[in-house]
Design an enzyme around this catalytic site. Structure first.
Site, mmCIF file in Angstrom:
data_model
loop_
_atom_site.group_PDB
_atom_site.id
_atom_site.type_symbol
_atom_site.label_atom_id
_atom_site.label_comp_id
_atom_site.label_asym_id
_atom_site.label_seq_id
_atom_site.Cartn_x
_atom_site.Cartn_y
_atom_site.Cartn_z
ATOM 1 C CG ASP A 187 52.995 81.455 48.262
ATOM 2 O OD1 ASP A 187 53.239 82.554 46.878
ATOM 3 O OD2 ASP A 187 53.946 81.198 48.178
ATOM 4 N N GLY A 198 47.830 87.158 46.035
ATOM 5 C CA GLY A 198 47.942 87.864 45.286
ATOM 6 C C GLY A 198 49.289 88.233 45.581
ATOM 7 C CG ASP A 199 52.095 90.271 41.437
ATOM 8 O OD1 ASP A 199 53.236 89.603 41.261
ATOM 9 O OD2 ASP A 199 51.674 90.469 39.677
ATOM 10 C CG PHE A 200 55.632 88.474 45.469
ATOM 11 C CD1 PHE A 200 56.744 88.456 44.435
ATOM 12 C CD2 PHE A 200 56.501 87.080 46.437
ATOM 13 C CE1 PHE A 200 57.149 87.501 43.419
ATOM 14 C CE2 PHE A 200 56.717 85.727 45.835
ATOM 15 C CZ PHE A 200 57.141 86.875 44.309
ATOM 16 C CG HIS A 227 66.786 81.885 45.928
ATOM 17 N ND1 HIS A 227 67.485 80.974 45.998
ATOM 18 C CD2 HIS A 227 65.359 81.449 45.638
ATOM 19 C CE1 HIS A 227 66.830 79.881 45.975
ATOM 20 N NE2 HIS A 227 66.328 80.342 46.180
#
Length: 330
Positions: A197, A216-218, A235
């Site tokens: 996350d 991190g950054d998905f 969503h």
């Protein structure tokens, strides 16, 4: 009930919602716990005006959240117990999240979002929903626990619906404090986990020693794993950014890897809509909030296809309202 009474109930539905939110924001349910306290003690704990608090408590009695004892003290009903922090089935933080300040004001701008197609949350706060929570420590804690409250109730059904045959490492993408991943690890003693996350999202984790925490950054990259569970993430985002997230997973996964996409599935035929009222409200919440949407099974399949994945089967997660959509590399 007449049709007028039914519609009037919709019009005034926000009144009791604010009673619930205000009780939890003042800490009344946690103060009462399993006991009973008089008005002065509760007012002192909550930092509230005694007469105004008495009126709030009287409304809570009418809503069957609080009861009054023979000597005039206040105690929680079984329904009121669900507003306490940490009790099984608690929705206390959910009430503070969805009925409190920024989200509440964003819903007040629903008309603006419908006219523009843009999330009113950003109009209200000047920030995206996730940037707002990252910048507000108290609300970030409320958000994290609110998500965990719902996940605790859904986790048994979700875990039971996921076939992890041959999986040794499971990555939970956007997994928050790890409530769902912890349930998987409990159910599969030989499984190892990766909780992934943002730095603000992966806080106060509940996972144990068989789990690695990675931040991190998905939208940029995700860690490699045999399988990925992605619950209540897609969503939150529009189609373009959803495909980006799923594409990063596809890039990181090995050839026989699997994605377990966990979301409620919207049925769009008119006769089904009355049975999906909460999901329909969630769809509008995605509109005014982060800018995402609830989707049909075909819409999820299209996102997966665009990311180089193929939907193979869909399994309802018993007792949860979610479905597990299993996808593999196309």
């Amino acid at each position: 009930m007449t049709e007028r009474d039914r519609v009037a109930g919709l019009v005034f539905g926000f009144f009791p919602a604010q009673v619930v939110q205000t009780l939890t924001r003042l800490g009344v349910p946690d103060a009462l716990g399993d006991g009973a306290f008089d008005l002065d003690a509760l007012a002192g704990h909550a930092g509230a005006h005694p007469d105004a608090l008495a009126r709030l408590l009287r409304a809570a009695v009418g809503l069957d959240l609080v009861t009054r004892t023979a000597d005039g003290a206040y105690a929680l009903t079984p329904g009121g117990q669900l507003l306490r922090t940490g009790v099984p089935g608690s929705i206390g933080n959910l009430s503070q999240l969805f009925c409190g300040d920024a989200v509440w004001r964003a819903w007040g701008e629903l008309e603006w979002s419908v006219r523009t197609g843009e999330p009113s949350f950003e109009k209200i706060t000047g920030r995206s929903a996730f940037a707002y929570f990252a910048d507000e420590p108290r609300m970030n804690a409320v958000f994290t626990e609110a998500m965990a409250e719902g996940t605790r109730m859904a986790a048994p059904g979700i875990v039971g619906a996921c076939d992890l045959t041959g999986v040794t490492t499971l990555a939970d993408i956007g997994g928050g404090n790890g409530t769902l991943l912890a349930a998987f690890l409990d159910a599969h003693p030989r499984l190892r986990g990766i909780l992934f996350d943002s730095p603000s999202g992966a806080t106060a984790t509940v996972v144990g020693e068989r789990c690695e925490i990675v931040t991190g950054d998905f939208f940029a990259s995700v860690p490699a794993a045999d399988a990925y569970v992605v619950k209540s993430v897609i969503h939150d985002w529009d189609d373009e950014r959803s495909v980006t997230i799923l594409s990063r997973i596809r890039e990181a996964m090995p050839a026989p890897g699997v994605v377990l996409l966990v979301e409620p599935i919207l049925r769009d035929e008119p006769e089904a809509l009355r049975d999906q009222r909460m999901l329909l409200m969630s769809d509008l919440n995605m509109l005014v909030g982060p800018g995402g949407r609830e989707r049909t099974q075909d819409q999820f399949a299209d996102l997966l296809t665009a990311a180089g994945l193929r939907l193979t089967d869909v399994t309802p997660a018993a007792g949860s309202g979610y479905s597990v959509m299993r996808a593999v590399p196309a």
